[in-house]
Design a protein around this motif. Structure first.
Motif, PDB file in Angstrom:
ATOM      1  N   LYS A 128      -4.703   4.346  -4.250  1.00 40.51           N
ATOM      2  CA  LYS A 128      -3.597   4.768  -3.371  1.00 40.51           C
ATOM      3  C   LYS A 128      -2.627   3.645  -3.000  1.00 40.51           C
ATOM      4  O   LYS A 128      -1.427   3.872  -2.850  1.00 40.51           O
ATOM      5  N   GLU A 129      -3.165   2.458  -2.779  1.00 40.37           N
ATOM      6  CA  GLU A 129      -2.299   1.355  -2.331  1.00 40.37           C
ATOM      7  C   GLU A 129      -1.968   0.454  -3.522  1.00 40.37           C
ATOM      8  O   GLU A 129      -2.847   0.118  -4.311  1.00 40.37           O
ATOM      9  N   GLY A 130      -0.714   0.066  -3.621  1.00 38.24           N
ATOM     10  CA  GLY A 130      -0.292  -0.810  -4.714  1.00 38.24           C
ATOM     11  C   GLY A 130      -0.620  -0.197  -6.059  1.00 38.24           C
ATOM     12  O   GLY A 130      -1.083  -0.895  -6.982  1.00 38.24           O
ATOM     13  N   GLU A 207       1.617  13.030  10.869  1.00 40.75           N
ATOM     14  CA  GLU A 207       2.287  11.789  11.281  1.00 40.75           C
ATOM     15  C   GLU A 207       1.871  10.539  10.502  1.00 40.75           C
ATOM     16  O   GLU A 207       2.627   9.589  10.393  1.00 40.75           O
ATOM     17  N   GLY A 208       0.663  10.568   9.911  1.00 43.48           N
ATOM     18  CA  GLY A 208       0.167   9.362   9.243  1.00 43.48           C
ATOM     19  C   GLY A 208       0.308   9.379   7.729  1.00 43.48           C
ATOM     20  O   GLY A 208      -0.253   8.523   7.038  1.00 43.48           O
ATOM     21  N   THR A 209       1.063  10.339   7.189  1.00 42.17           N
ATOM     22  CA  THR A 209       1.157  10.464   5.724  1.00 42.17           C
ATOM     23  C   THR A 209       2.117   9.417   5.166  1.00 42.17           C
ATOM     24  O   THR A 209       3.344   9.569   5.242  1.00 42.17           O
ATOM     25  N   LYS A 210       1.541   8.367   4.586  1.00 40.46           N
ATOM     26  CA  LYS A 210       2.393   7.284   4.065  1.00 40.46           C
ATOM     27  C   LYS A 210       2.736   7.542   2.596  1.00 40.46           C
ATOM     28  O   LYS A 210       1.846   7.715   1.771  1.00 40.46           O
ATOM     29  N   LEU A 211       4.044   7.565   2.306  1.00 36.55           N
ATOM     30  CA  LEU A 211       4.495   7.825   0.931  1.00 36.55           C
ATOM     31  C   LEU A 211       5.507   6.768   0.483  1.00 36.55           C
ATOM     32  O   LEU A 211       6.253   6.231   1.308  1.00 36.55           O
ATOM     33  N   PRO A 212       5.567   6.515  -0.832  1.00 38.54           N
ATOM     34  CA  PRO A 212       6.591   5.604  -1.363  1.00 38.54           C
ATOM     35  C   PRO A 212       7.961   6.283  -1.333  1.00 38.54           C
ATOM     36  O   PRO A 212       8.094   7.442  -1.746  1.00 38.54           O
ATOM     37  N   MET A 213       8.963   5.558  -0.867  1.00 30.98           N
ATOM     38  CA  MET A 213      10.326   6.106  -0.729  1.00 30.98           C
ATOM     39  C   MET A 213      11.328   5.064  -1.198  1.00 30.98           C
ATOM     40  O   MET A 213      11.018   3.875  -1.295  1.00 30.98           O
ATOM     41  N   MET A 214      12.583   5.510  -1.379  1.00 31.91           N
ATOM     42  CA  MET A 214      13.642   4.573  -1.815  1.00 31.91           C
ATOM     43  C   MET A 214      14.995   5.109  -1.383  1.00 31.91           C
ATOM     44  O   MET A 214      15.242   6.319  -1.443  1.00 31.91           O
ATOM     45  N   SER A 246       7.568   1.932   1.865  1.00 32.01           N
ATOM     46  CA  SER A 246       6.592   2.988   2.157  1.00 32.01           C
ATOM     47  C   SER A 246       6.556   3.176   3.660  1.00 32.01           C
ATOM     48  O   SER A 246       6.584   2.194   4.396  1.00 32.01           O
ATOM     49  N   PHE A 247       6.533   4.424   4.100  1.00 28.40           N
ATOM     50  CA  PHE A 247       6.430   4.671   5.549  1.00 28.40           C
ATOM     51  C   PHE A 247       5.840   6.051   5.816  1.00 28.40           C
ATOM     52  O   PHE A 247       5.748   6.884   4.905  1.00 28.40           O
ATOM     53  N   THR A 248       5.471   6.257   7.086  1.00 29.27           N
ATOM     54  CA  THR A 248       4.911   7.546   7.524  1.00 29.27           C
ATOM     55  C   THR A 248       5.973   8.278   8.353  1.00 29.27           C
ATOM     56  O   THR A 248       6.926   7.649   8.843  1.00 29.27           O
ATOM     57  N   PRO A 249       5.798   9.572   8.587  1.00 27.68           N
ATOM     58  CA  PRO A 249       6.717  10.286   9.494  1.00 27.68           C
ATOM     59  C   PRO A 249       6.781   9.621  10.875  1.00 27.68           C
ATOM     60  O   PRO A 249       7.846   9.555  11.479  1.00 27.68           O
ATOM     61  N   SER A 282       1.651   3.421  -1.764  1.00 23.13           N
ATOM     62  CA  SER A 282       2.570   2.342  -2.144  1.00 23.13           C
ATOM     63  C   SER A 282       2.389   2.036  -3.631  1.00 23.13           C
ATOM     64  O   SER A 282       1.343   2.341  -4.205  1.00 23.13           O
ATOM     65  N   ILE A 283       3.439   1.429  -4.202  1.00 23.18           N
ATOM     66  CA  ILE A 283       3.529   1.303  -5.662  1.00 23.18           C
ATOM     67  C   ILE A 283       3.711  -0.158  -6.065  1.00 23.18           C
ATOM     68  O   ILE A 283       4.484  -0.880  -5.441  1.00 23.18           O
ATOM     69  N   ASP A 284       3.027  -0.548  -7.129  1.00 19.18           N
ATOM     70  CA  ASP A 284       3.233  -1.881  -7.708  1.00 19.18           C
ATOM     71  C   ASP A 284       4.238  -1.754  -8.865  1.00 19.18           C
ATOM     72  O   ASP A 284       3.944  -1.111  -9.874  1.00 19.18           O
TER      73      ASP A 284
END
Ligand code: AKB
Length: 313
Positions: A128-130, A207-214, A246-249, A282-284
């Motif tokens: 999930k991370e990186g 509220e805690g759903t962290k997704l990659p954004m741009m 990356s951020f959450t609501p 989050s994305i590498d």
């Protein structure tokens, strides 16, 4: 630099801004916009426009031949949330439009193809991370399955037929010029419209759903950069990971509250929560950094400022 470009799906969220950016770069007449429906005024008035059904091979071929098109950007797609409701239509649109364009390139009727993939190619078993460029990919959504299959076909057409196809895995894209439609990350745009209307936002993710954004400006820059890069530098012919922020609501809410302290949000997760839970946090994107000097510019604070300023005009 002049070249003849066709954008399929030009009236959508990415297509609109991409068309305008490419017209500015290569000349208005060089960039033919096309879509199944008409788009906004600036797009329609700034250069050639054609109504085009991306699933109709002959119609796509006719436009390619008529305008002597060299490069195609295939932006037409059904996104994650809508695709869950119409699986067969999503498969038809997302896959057949890609085959049409790849086959035109195979037949040397066009030279180069851009086709967008997505973080949706990853699934619940992916780290999930990186999230690395090469990792477990078991997408659990219709959209993700179509994007992952598309990636394999791009790679196949490159290896077997020498088709110059290039692709990035877009994260959720945040923009103010055109509304998105049918995505799981759309909340990160809706929330700005609601804040500016002084209303309480009902969020379909928790509220805690962290997704990659741009931010869209970064996405457009990446798209043009990969298409202008020398072919021998492109080492990934499936699709490149691309990272912004990356951020959450809850985090975007706090950012908006810096300008709108009384902004309120409530959480009412729906079917899109399960889609979001299957995607990376989050994305590498070190492969894109290495191969074509990619680096994002907009963080959450800057994105929030841009969104509130432009939507508030
Ligand atoms: C969606 O939410 O479906 C898209 C995507 C991440 O590809 N924005």
């Amino acid at each position: 630099m002049r070249k003849s470009i066709l954008i399929i799906g030009a009236c959508g969220q990415i297509g609109t801004e991409l068309t305008l950016a490419l017209r500015e770069r290569y000349g208005n007449d060089q960039v033919v916009a096309s879509d199944i429906r008409e788009g906004n005024e600036s797009l329609m008035e700034s250069g050639p426009f054609e109504i085009l059904d991306a699933t109709n091979y002959e119609a796509v071929e006719n436009i390619v031949m008529h305008y002597e098109i060299e490069e195609v950007y295939l932006m037409a797609a059904m996104l994650s949330a809508t695709a869950e409701k119409f699986p067969m239509r999503a498969w038809d649109l997302n896959m057949n439009s890609l085959f049409h364009v790849l086959n035109l390139a195979k037949e040397k009727k066009i030279n180069k193809v851009f086709w967008p993939s997505s973080i949706a190619v990853f699934g619940p078993t992916t780290p999930k991370e990186g999230t690395p460029q090469h990792t477990i990919m078991e997408p659990s959504t219709v959209y993700g399955i179509s994007k992952q299959s598309g990636e394999r076909w791009c790679s196949y057409y490159f290896k077997k037929y020498g088709v110059d196809v290039r692709s990035v895995r877009y994260p959720g894209l945040i923009s103010w010029k055109t509304l998105p439609g049918g995505g799981t990350t759309d909340y990160a745009i809706d929330i700005f419209h609601t804040a500016l209307a002084n209303k309480k936002y009902k969020c379909f993710l928790n509220e805690g759903t962290k997704l990659p954004m741009m931010y869209m400006d970064d996405a457009i820059r990446a798209t043009i950069a990969i298409m202008e890069c020398d072919a021998d530098k492109i080492t990934e012919r499936s699709s490149y990971n691309l990272a912004g922020m990356s951020f959450t609501p809850a985090e975007i809410t706090n950012c908006i509250r810096k300008q709108f302290p009384s902004f309120e949000i409530e959480y009412e997760p729906d079917f899109r929560q399960e889609i979001a839970d299957s995607w990376p946090s989050s994305i590498d994107d070190s492969a894109a950094q290495r191969d074509w000097d990619w680096k994002s510019q907009f963080d959450l604070d800057q994105t929030t400022e841009e969104m509130l300023r432009n939507l508030g005009k």
